[in-house]
Design a protein around this motif. Structure first.
Motif, PDB file in Angstrom:
ATOM      1  N   MET A   1       0.828  -1.181   0.000  1.00  0.00           N
ATOM      2  CA  MET A   1       0.000   0.000   0.000  1.00  0.00           C
ATOM      3  C   MET A   1       0.876   1.250   0.000  1.00  0.00           C
ATOM      4  O   MET A   1       1.859   1.331   0.716  1.00  0.00           O
ATOM      5  CB  MET A   1      -0.893  -0.009   1.239  1.00  0.00           C
ATOM      6  N   LEU A   2       0.507   2.209  -0.818  1.00  0.00           N
ATOM      7  CA  LEU A   2       1.286   3.434  -0.919  1.00  0.00           C
ATOM      8  C   LEU A   2       1.045   4.341   0.278  1.00  0.00           C
ATOM      9  O   LEU A   2      -0.036   4.386   0.838  1.00  0.00           O
ATOM     10  CB  LEU A   2       0.919   4.181  -2.201  1.00  0.00           C
ATOM     11  N   LYS A   3       2.088   5.075   0.644  1.00  0.00           N
ATOM     12  CA  LYS A   3       2.018   6.047   1.729  1.00  0.00           C
ATOM     13  C   LYS A   3       2.352   7.418   1.161  1.00  0.00           C
ATOM     14  O   LYS A   3       2.932   7.538   0.080  1.00  0.00           O
ATOM     15  CB  LYS A   3       3.018   5.694   2.824  1.00  0.00           C
ATOM     16  N   ASP A   6       5.825   8.127  -0.002  1.00  0.00           N
ATOM     17  CA  ASP A   6       6.250   7.613  -1.308  1.00  0.00           C
ATOM     18  C   ASP A   6       6.219   8.712  -2.371  1.00  0.00           C
ATOM     19  O   ASP A   6       6.846   8.584  -3.412  1.00  0.00           O
ATOM     20  CB  ASP A   6       5.357   6.455  -1.752  1.00  0.00           C
ATOM     21  N   LYS A  85      -3.195  13.428   1.081  1.00  0.00           N
ATOM     22  CA  LYS A  85      -3.631  12.042   1.019  1.00  0.00           C
ATOM     23  C   LYS A  85      -4.808  11.878   0.050  1.00  0.00           C
ATOM     24  O   LYS A  85      -4.835  10.946  -0.742  1.00  0.00           O
ATOM     25  CB  LYS A  85      -4.024  11.530   2.408  1.00  0.00           C
ATOM     26  N   LEU A  89      -3.447   9.589  -2.830  1.00  0.00           N
ATOM     27  CA  LEU A  89      -3.618   8.169  -2.506  1.00  0.00           C
ATOM     28  C   LEU A  89      -4.979   7.637  -2.914  1.00  0.00           C
ATOM     29  O   LEU A  89      -5.904   8.311  -3.147  1.00  0.00           O
ATOM     30  CB  LEU A  89      -3.395   7.931  -1.016  1.00  0.00           C
TER      31      LEU A  89
END
Length: 89
Positions: A1-3, A6, A85, A89
């Motif tokens: 999972m991307l944060k 990243d 976010k 995301l």
């Protein structure tokens, strides 16, 4: 999972009456980031495809093709973090 980490290289805050935040995105993901933000935020104006004036959830900001963004009048890091976010995301 991307944060968020990243995508974001660093966040700097400015001083003064209108507190702003300068977000520097990771160079390797610059094109992906710009495309995501342009899809999700409302474009107010574009200057030669180099500078984009945008709005998202009541916050105005400028996105530069160099991989930086300046968010105007952001008083808390948590608010900026939540905006980023939602945009990335």
């Amino acid at each position: 999972m991307l944060k968020l980490s990243d995508y974001v290289a660093r966040i700097e805050e400015t001083c003064g009456k209108e507190k702003s935040a300068i977000v520097t995105f990771k160079y390797s993901k610059k094109t992906e980031i710009i495309n995501k933000i342009l899809e999700r935020a409302q474009l107010k104006r574009s200057i030669a495809g180099i500078i984009y004036e945008l709005s998202f959830k009541g916050k105005s900001f400028r996105l530069y093709s160099s991989g930086k963004a300046i968010f105007k009048d952001v008083k808390k890091k948590e608010i900026l973090s939540n905006i980023l976010k939602e945009l990335l995301l």
